[in-house]
Write a protein that holds these residues in place. Structure first.
Motif, mmCIF file in Angstrom:
data_model
loop_
_atom_site.group_PDB
_atom_site.id
_atom_site.type_symbol
_atom_site.label_atom_id
_atom_site.label_comp_id
_atom_site.label_asym_id
_atom_site.label_seq_id
_atom_site.Cartn_x
_atom_site.Cartn_y
_atom_site.Cartn_z
ATOM 1 N N SER A 101 -2.971 17.109 8.875
ATOM 2 C CA SER A 101 -2.769 16.588 7.522
ATOM 3 C C SER A 101 -1.420 15.879 7.408
ATOM 4 C CB SER A 101 -2.834 17.720 6.491
ATOM 5 O OG SER A 101 -4.130 18.272 6.438
ATOM 6 N N TYR A 102 -1.441 14.755 6.696
ATOM 7 C CA TYR A 102 -0.237 13.975 6.433
ATOM 8 C C TYR A 102 -0.239 13.573 4.959
ATOM 9 C CZ TYR A 102 -0.207 13.072 11.512
ATOM 10 O OH TYR A 102 -0.208 13.204 12.884
ATOM 11 N N ILE A 103 0.956 13.399 4.404
ATOM 12 C CA ILE A 103 1.099 12.706 3.129
ATOM 13 C C ILE A 103 1.742 11.369 3.439
ATOM 14 C CG2 ILE A 103 2.217 12.680 0.870
ATOM 15 C CD1 ILE A 103 2.120 15.746 0.888
ATOM 16 N N VAL A 104 1.104 10.286 2.978
ATOM 17 C CA VAL A 104 1.595 8.943 3.286
ATOM 18 C C VAL A 104 1.973 8.246 1.987
ATOM 19 C CG1 VAL A 104 1.123 6.762 4.443
ATOM 20 C CG2 VAL A 104 0.044 8.868 5.279
ATOM 21 N N LEU A 105 3.259 7.979 1.839
ATOM 22 C CA LEU A 105 3.757 7.288 0.650
ATOM 23 C C LEU A 105 3.453 5.801 0.740
ATOM 24 C CD1 LEU A 105 7.278 8.966 0.602
ATOM 25 C CD2 LEU A 105 5.555 9.270 -1.183
ATOM 26 N N GLY A 106 3.038 5.204 -0.394
ATOM 27 C CA GLY A 106 2.889 3.763 -0.464
ATOM 28 C C GLY A 106 4.256 3.099 -0.435
ATOM 29 N N ALA A 107 4.285 1.800 -0.178
ATOM 30 C CA ALA A 107 5.545 1.081 -0.015
ATOM 31 C C ALA A 107 6.477 1.229 -1.206
ATOM 32 C CB ALA A 107 5.260 -0.395 0.250
ATOM 33 N N SER A 108 5.930 1.314 -2.414
ATOM 34 C CA SER A 108 6.765 1.383 -3.618
ATOM 35 C C SER A 108 6.944 2.808 -4.153
ATOM 36 C CB SER A 108 6.156 0.509 -4.720
ATOM 37 O OG SER A 108 4.881 0.999 -5.095
ATOM 38 N N ASN A 109 6.422 3.805 -3.426
ATOM 39 C CA ASN A 109 6.479 5.191 -3.889
ATOM 40 C C ASN A 109 7.681 5.938 -3.317
ATOM 41 O OD1 ASN A 109 2.877 5.572 -3.561
ATOM 42 N ND2 ASN A 109 4.051 4.726 -5.246
ATOM 43 N N ASN A 110 8.083 7.019 -3.994
ATOM 44 C CA ASN A 110 9.083 7.925 -3.438
ATOM 45 C C ASN A 110 8.573 9.355 -3.558
ATOM 46 O OD1 ASN A 110 10.297 9.281 -5.960
ATOM 47 N ND2 ASN A 110 10.475 7.113 -6.470
#
Length: 216
Positions: free
Chosen positions: A30-39
């Motif tokens: 499992s991974y959490i992947v942030l979008g380019a504009s997310n923090n």
């Protein structure tokens, strides 16, 4: 405090390709992947992610933060042909081929919702995003094959932006899985069907997930 690493998943290699190519793969964990504009602070339920030791990384593509698990099928592609690089056309074309591959062994109808989601009725099963670099476009989609929607609710806060059809619903109310819709084939069967379908629009493709696959 959550540590955010640079994106290093299998489809990263596609960004260096100079020809049309796609990759279908299943996460090894499992991974959490942030979008380019997310923090992380605004997008992730930090206490839960930390206690479960979830790896957090950030991608170049847009869209909202996602959770990847071994019960998801990831569809990635690089497109270098300028004649087919309009974002809306790319989303629609990929969605049509993915829906066709699903419906080949399924009696349920799916459609594109929002900008680029695939949904059954008002419930989402796939989201996608893209990144445009010099002379190429990188496409990335996450199809929820069998992950319970409560997993996304556990790790993700409500997104800062949402498609109109979501109507403020929480993750567990908004997302479903393909198996919950009654799809009876395996994730590996679906991977092969989508690969066959996408090979008609992208002449070169790669299947590099043998070391990453886990039984679902």
């Amino acid at each position: 405090m959550i540590t955010v690493s640079e994106y290093n998943l299998p489809d990263l290699q596609l960004m260096n390709e100079s020809a049309n190519k796609f990759l279908l793969w299943i996460p090894d964990k499992s991974y959490i992947v942030l979008g380019a504009s997310n923090n992380a602070k605004d997008a992730i339920v930090e206490d839960t992610a930390l206690s479960d030791n979830i790896t957090v990384i950030k991608r170049r593509t847009g869209g909202q933060t996602v959770v990847l698990t071994p019960k998801n099928l990831i569809i990635s592609a690089v497109i270098t042909d300028e004649s087919v690089m309009k974002p809306k056309d790319v989303f629609n074309r990929f969605n049509d081929h993915i829906i066709g591959a699903i419906e080949k062994n399924h009696s349920v109808n799916f459609s594109t919702k929002g900008i680029s989601d695939i949904a059954m009725g008002e419930k989402k099963i796939m989201g996608s995003s893209m990144y445009r670099g010099k002379g190429k476009l990188f496409y990335h989609a996450v199809l929820n094959f069998d992950e319970p929607s409560t997993t996304f609710q556990k790790y993700l806060k409500h997104p800062s932006n949402e498609p109109d059809y979501r109507k403020g619903r929480m993750h567990h109310e908004f997302v479903t899985s393909l198996t919950e819709t009654g799809y009876a084939e395996s994730i590996y069967h679906l991977k092969e069907e989508i690969a066959k379908s996408l090979s008609t629009i992208l002449s070169n493709h790669e299947d590099a997930d043998k070391t990453l696959e886990k039984a679902v």
